[in-house]
Design a protein around this motif. Structure first.
Motif, short mmCIF file in Angstrom:
data_model
loop_
_atom_site.label_atom_id
_atom_site.label_comp_id
_atom_site.label_asym_id
_atom_site.label_seq_id
_atom_site.Cartn_x
_atom_site.Cartn_y
_atom_site.Cartn_z
N ALA A 72 0.84 -1.29 -0.13
CA ALA A 72 -0.12 0.11 0.02
C ALA A 72 0.92 1.26 0.23
O ALA A 72 0.52 2.45 -0.39
N LEU A 73 2.06 1.47 0.68
CA LEU A 73 2.80 2.43 0.62
C LEU A 73 4.29 2.12 0.48
O LEU A 73 5.09 2.02 1.62
N PRO A 74 4.59 1.79 -0.73
CA PRO A 74 5.86 1.42 -0.82
C PRO A 74 6.95 2.26 -0.65
O PRO A 74 8.31 1.56 -0.41
N THR A 75 6.91 3.61 -0.48
CA THR A 75 8.10 4.24 0.06
C THR A 75 8.27 4.16 1.40
O THR A 75 9.51 4.79 1.76
N VAL A 76 7.38 3.47 2.16
CA VAL A 76 7.64 3.54 3.61
C VAL A 76 8.65 2.26 3.97
O VAL A 76 8.44 1.15 3.52
N LYS A 77 9.57 2.57 4.53
CA LYS A 77 10.57 1.62 5.06
C LYS A 77 10.39 0.81 6.19
O LYS A 77 9.88 1.51 7.24
N THR A 78 10.62 -0.41 6.40
CA THR A 78 10.17 -1.28 7.69
C THR A 78 11.49 -1.94 8.01
O THR A 78 12.27 -2.32 7.31
N VAL A 79 11.40 -1.78 9.36
CA VAL A 79 12.64 -2.44 10.30
C VAL A 79 11.77 -3.34 11.16
O VAL A 79 10.93 -2.94 11.88
N ILE A 80 12.01 -4.76 11.05
CA ILE A 80 11.64 -5.81 11.87
C ILE A 80 12.46 -5.86 13.32
O ILE A 80 13.61 -5.95 13.19
N PRO A 87 16.42 -17.68 12.40
CA PRO A 87 16.85 -17.54 11.01
C PRO A 87 15.53 -17.79 10.06
O PRO A 87 15.39 -16.80 9.17
N GLY A 88 14.48 -18.49 10.42
CA GLY A 88 13.24 -18.40 9.45
C GLY A 88 12.28 -17.31 9.35
O GLY A 88 11.77 -16.77 8.44
N TYR A 89 12.53 -16.33 10.68
CA TYR A 89 11.85 -15.18 10.79
C TYR A 89 12.64 -14.11 9.83
O TYR A 89 11.98 -13.33 9.08
N LEU A 90 13.97 -14.22 9.81
CA LEU A 90 14.73 -13.24 8.88
C LEU A 90 14.31 -13.46 7.52
O LEU A 90 13.90 -12.39 6.71
N ALA A 132 23.09 -17.65 9.59
CA ALA A 132 22.46 -18.82 10.09
C ALA A 132 21.10 -19.06 9.07
O ALA A 132 20.72 -20.25 8.76
N ALA A 133 20.53 -18.04 8.46
CA ALA A 133 19.32 -18.12 7.76
C ALA A 133 19.90 -18.95 6.17
O ALA A 133 18.97 -19.55 5.87
N LEU A 134 20.88 -18.52 5.89
CA LEU A 134 21.29 -19.02 4.70
C LEU A 134 21.69 -20.52 4.89
O LEU A 134 21.45 -21.30 4.18
N ALA A 135 22.25 -20.64 6.19
CA ALA A 135 22.68 -22.33 6.55
C ALA A 135 21.34 -23.12 6.72
O ALA A 135 21.38 -24.54 6.32
N ASP A 136 20.55 -22.31 7.21
CA ASP A 136 19.24 -23.22 7.45
C ASP A 136 18.32 -23.56 6.19
O ASP A 136 17.70 -24.60 6.06
N GLY A 137 18.43 -22.71 5.16
CA GLY A 137 17.54 -22.62 3.91
C GLY A 137 16.14 -22.38 4.33
O GLY A 137 15.98 -21.72 5.47
N LYS A 198 12.58 -22.59 14.51
CA LYS A 198 13.15 -22.21 13.20
C LYS A 198 12.73 -20.96 12.71
O LYS A 198 13.22 -20.33 11.84
N GLY A 199 11.52 -20.37 13.35
CA GLY A 199 10.82 -19.35 12.72
C GLY A 199 10.17 -19.49 11.39
O GLY A 199 9.72 -18.73 10.59
N TRP A 200 9.66 -20.73 11.33
CA TRP A 200 8.79 -21.16 10.05
C TRP A 200 7.38 -20.74 10.33
O TRP A 200 6.54 -20.77 9.43
N LEU A 201 6.84 -20.75 11.73
CA LEU A 201 5.49 -20.56 12.12
C LEU A 201 5.35 -18.94 12.46
O LEU A 201 6.10 -18.51 12.97
#
Length: 201
Positions: A72-80, A87-90, A132-137, A198-201
């Motif tokens: 909706a607002l593609p110019t707004v930057k987001t920081v989680i 890693p799954g959340y990332l 870790a995210a790259l290693a976990d896949g 793992k951050g998958w849910l």
């Protein structure tokens, strides 16, 4: 002045973050939200530049709120911002269009720096978490398997899950069985735990 929206359901944490950010000369917290479904309306109303989003919020989680902002607002930057450096959340945050991913125990100066950097068009992530995210896949779960596991997480029976997701009990059994196999678990409770860790849910 950089206009910041802060979305965090724990009021003490939200107020502490707002106080820390207000010490920066070029940052102003112009809006706060306690629920994920308040993020998009607040971002629109206050013309924010950056949204800081907690992952686990009522109404809408931070990842879904990030995706809604991106659309909706593609110019707004987001920081989680998250307590859990999973890693799954990332990976899911990046798929949702987040520009940065930081754990809450990072120093306040790093958060302020991340806000400035995303406005310059950079992506900001914790290097150890990125590795870790790259290693976990990627998550091995399909979207439907994820939904079934999420619904099972509260102790729902197969019949309850079937009714909630409008599936047959046999189909639910199949999805659960596959999810258990993919997570290397012995039962559904362990599959839920593993997928959450793992951050998958």
């Amino acid at each position: 002045m950089i206009r910041v929206l802060l979305a965090e359901d724990q009021s003490m944490v939200r107020e502490a973050l707002a106080a820390l950010l207000s010490l920066e000369d070029d940052l102003e917290v112009v809006a706060q939200a306690a629920r994920g479904d308040e993020v998009l309306p607040a971002a629109r109303q206050h013309a924010v530049d950056v949204a800081l989003l907690d992952i686990e919020m009522p109404g809408l989680n931070g990842l879904d709120a990030a995706a809604a902002l991106r659309d909706a607002l593609p110019t707004v930057k987001t920081v989680i911002l998250t307590t859990f450096g999973r890693p799954g959340y990332l990976r899911r945050a990046m798929e949702a269009g987040a520009d940065a991913f930081l754990v809450k125990d990072a120093p306040a100066a790093r958060l302020a720096d991340a806000i400035r950097r995303v406005l310059r068009g950079e992506r900001v992530t914790d290097p150890a978490l990125a590795a870790a995210a790259l290693a976990d896949g990627a998550s091995p779960l399909t979207e439907r398997e994820r939904e079934v596991l999420l619904t099972a997480a509260d102790g729902a029976t197969n019949a309850d899950i079937a009714a909630t997701l409008q599936l047959s009990p046999g189909t639910v059994r199949n999805y659960l069985s596959t999810a258990i196999q993919k997570t290397g678990a012995r039962n559904r409770a362990e599959a839920v735990r593993t997928a959450r860790d793992k951050g998958w849910l």
